[in-house]
Write a protein that holds these residues in place. Structure first.
Motif, mmCIF file in Angstrom:
data_model
loop_
_atom_site.group_PDB
_atom_site.id
_atom_site.type_symbol
_atom_site.label_atom_id
_atom_site.label_comp_id
_atom_site.label_asym_id
_atom_site.label_seq_id
_atom_site.Cartn_x
_atom_site.Cartn_y
_atom_site.Cartn_z
ATOM 1 N N ASP A 44 0.926 -1.059 -0.067
ATOM 2 C CA ASP A 44 0.171 0.347 -0.512
ATOM 3 C C ASP A 44 0.666 1.092 -0.341
ATOM 4 N N VAL A 45 0.775 2.174 -1.355
ATOM 5 C CA VAL A 45 1.741 3.288 -1.473
ATOM 6 C C VAL A 45 0.706 4.344 -0.767
ATOM 7 N N LYS A 46 1.677 5.060 0.300
ATOM 8 C CA LYS A 46 0.562 6.061 1.123
ATOM 9 C C LYS A 46 0.735 7.489 0.208
ATOM 10 N N ASP A 47 -0.066 8.238 -0.157
ATOM 11 C CA ASP A 47 0.056 9.387 -0.705
ATOM 12 C C ASP A 47 1.053 10.286 0.093
ATOM 13 N N ASP A 48 2.121 11.209 -1.025
ATOM 14 C CA ASP A 48 2.938 12.219 -0.178
ATOM 15 C C ASP A 48 2.816 13.118 -1.238
ATOM 16 N N ALA A 49 3.766 14.212 -1.053
ATOM 17 C CA ALA A 49 3.923 14.899 -1.940
ATOM 18 C C ALA A 49 4.989 14.861 -2.730
ATOM 19 N N LEU A 50 4.624 15.223 -4.241
ATOM 20 C CA LEU A 50 6.099 15.753 -4.879
ATOM 21 C C LEU A 50 6.812 16.502 -6.004
ATOM 22 N N TYR A 51 7.695 16.337 -6.124
ATOM 23 C CA TYR A 51 8.441 17.387 -6.708
ATOM 24 C C TYR A 51 8.561 17.119 -8.048
ATOM 25 N N GLY A 52 9.776 17.624 -8.910
ATOM 26 C CA GLY A 52 10.796 17.251 -10.328
ATOM 27 C C GLY A 52 10.471 18.568 -10.574
ATOM 28 N N GLY A 53 10.948 18.192 -12.391
ATOM 29 C CA GLY A 53 10.475 19.189 -13.635
ATOM 30 C C GLY A 53 10.110 18.692 -14.388
ATOM 31 N N LEU A 54 10.073 19.932 -15.753
ATOM 32 C CA LEU A 54 9.705 19.302 -16.932
ATOM 33 C C LEU A 54 10.570 20.570 -17.964
ATOM 34 N N LEU A 55 11.019 19.954 -18.675
ATOM 35 C CA LEU A 55 11.557 20.469 -20.512
ATOM 36 C C LEU A 55 11.086 20.114 -21.325
ATOM 37 N N SER A 56 10.470 20.712 -21.947
ATOM 38 C CA SER A 56 9.109 21.311 -22.931
ATOM 39 C C SER A 56 10.255 21.254 -23.824
ATOM 40 N N VAL A 57 10.084 21.207 -25.064
ATOM 41 C CA VAL A 57 10.866 21.409 -26.409
ATOM 42 C C VAL A 57 9.648 22.044 -27.400
ATOM 43 N N GLN A 58 9.630 23.552 -27.905
ATOM 44 C CA GLN A 58 8.382 23.517 -28.751
ATOM 45 C C GLN A 58 8.761 23.220 -30.197
ATOM 46 N N ILE A 59 7.636 22.327 -30.490
ATOM 47 C CA ILE A 59 8.356 21.533 -32.407
ATOM 48 C C ILE A 59 7.357 22.163 -33.142
ATOM 49 N N ASP A 60 6.028 22.525 -32.664
ATOM 50 C CA ASP A 60 5.644 23.636 -33.775
ATOM 51 C C ASP A 60 5.101 24.770 -33.127
ATOM 52 N N GLU A 61 3.821 24.894 -33.926
ATOM 53 C CA GLU A 61 2.781 25.523 -33.088
ATOM 54 C C GLU A 61 2.151 25.304 -31.730
ATOM 55 N N LEU A 62 2.057 24.431 -31.882
ATOM 56 C CA LEU A 62 1.095 23.917 -30.488
ATOM 57 C C LEU A 62 1.492 22.889 -29.634
ATOM 58 N N SER A 63 2.194 21.965 -29.931
ATOM 59 C CA SER A 63 2.995 21.212 -29.989
ATOM 60 C C SER A 63 4.744 21.378 -29.441
ATOM 61 N N TYR A 64 4.314 20.173 -28.250
ATOM 62 C CA TYR A 64 5.776 20.308 -27.251
ATOM 63 C C TYR A 64 6.116 18.838 -27.378
ATOM 64 N N PHE A 65 7.290 18.088 -27.384
ATOM 65 C CA PHE A 65 7.979 17.431 -26.562
ATOM 66 C C PHE A 65 8.586 17.715 -25.582
ATOM 67 N N GLU A 66 8.510 16.929 -24.595
ATOM 68 C CA GLU A 66 8.635 17.035 -23.286
ATOM 69 C C GLU A 66 9.345 15.977 -22.378
ATOM 70 N N LEU A 67 9.952 16.613 -21.817
ATOM 71 C CA LEU A 67 11.106 14.906 -20.773
ATOM 72 C C LEU A 67 10.849 16.112 -19.062
ATOM 73 N N SER A 68 10.109 15.053 -18.437
ATOM 74 C CA SER A 68 10.144 14.635 -17.218
ATOM 75 C C SER A 68 10.531 13.558 -16.601
ATOM 76 N N TYR A 69 10.455 14.366 -14.719
ATOM 77 C CA TYR A 69 11.098 13.431 -13.451
ATOM 78 C C TYR A 69 10.795 14.185 -12.539
ATOM 79 N N GLU A 70 9.391 12.862 -11.768
ATOM 80 C CA GLU A 70 8.601 13.499 -10.853
ATOM 81 C C GLU A 70 8.909 11.837 -9.711
#
Length: 197
Positions: A44-70
């Motif tokens: 049973d994994v308990k609910d808790d706070a999270l943190y991390g970061g995102l790197l979003s690279v725009q590839i066209d007008e409304l789209s992004y490639f994204e890397l994330s760590y949480e």
């Protein structure tokens, strides 16, 4: 796996010279987790706070490639004891915005890996292939600074089996099956720092 993630990050970062915009977003939030109760296992994994970061690279007008760590540092309960546990999600995926302006709604889909690390009472480490879906909105306070509000559903996948078969009539088929041992529902916010090209 960390080396692969960092190598991908460097390729995306140095290849971003042709990108329209790059967004760096440190995030903070809360994870509502479930429990594993199958095949004689229980956690049973308990609910808790999270943190991390995102790197979003725009590839066209409304789209992004994204890397994330949480990551969230939490506790887990087995049938016998409570343990300290770290849960990490390394993801890469696509984000689609639905409009432009000060408030920008979006949806995203990701693939990657999730890691569960026992920090007390042992040293067990388990990796799973994982996928995620998410939605939210970016609220821009200026051209270069904004707030990102998000919710994600992270799903580690456990391989069950695979099969391939052919029939007498000439047709062939195959399949792979997975189960989701535990789901994580993430909610939070982040500070968007936009680097314009």
């Amino acid at each position: 796996m960390r080396k692969l993630f960092l190598a991908t990050l460097l390729v995306v970062f140095f290849g971003s010279a042709i990108a329209q915009n790059i967004e760096l977003t440190p995030i903070f939030g809360y994870t509502i987790a479930g429990k594993v109760d199958n095949y004689g296992r229980y956690l049973d994994v308990k609910d808790d706070a999270l943190y991390g970061g995102l790197l979003s690279v725009q590839i066209d007008e409304l789209s992004y490639f994204e890397l994330s760590y949480e990551r969230n540092d939490t506790k887990g309960s087995t049938r016998l004891k409570e343990i300290d546990l770290a849960v990490e999600h390394y993801q890469a995926g696509a984000l689609k915005e639905f409009s432009q302006g000060m408030v920008v709604p979006f949806a995203k889909i990701t693939l990657g890996t999730s890691r569960y690390v026992q920090k007390s009472g042992g040293d067990e480490r388990v990796w799973y292939f994982s996928t995620g879906i998410g939605a939210g909105a970016k609220v821009f306070l200026s051209e270069r600074v904004g707030i990102r509000l998000f919710t994600n559903l992270m799903m580690p996948l456990e391989f069950d089996g695979a099969g391939f078969w052919c029939g007498i009539g000439g047709g062939c088929s195959g399949g792979i099956s997975f189960n989701v041992p535990v789901m994580h529902w993430d909610m939070g916010a982040g500070l968007i720092i936009r680097l314009e090209n």
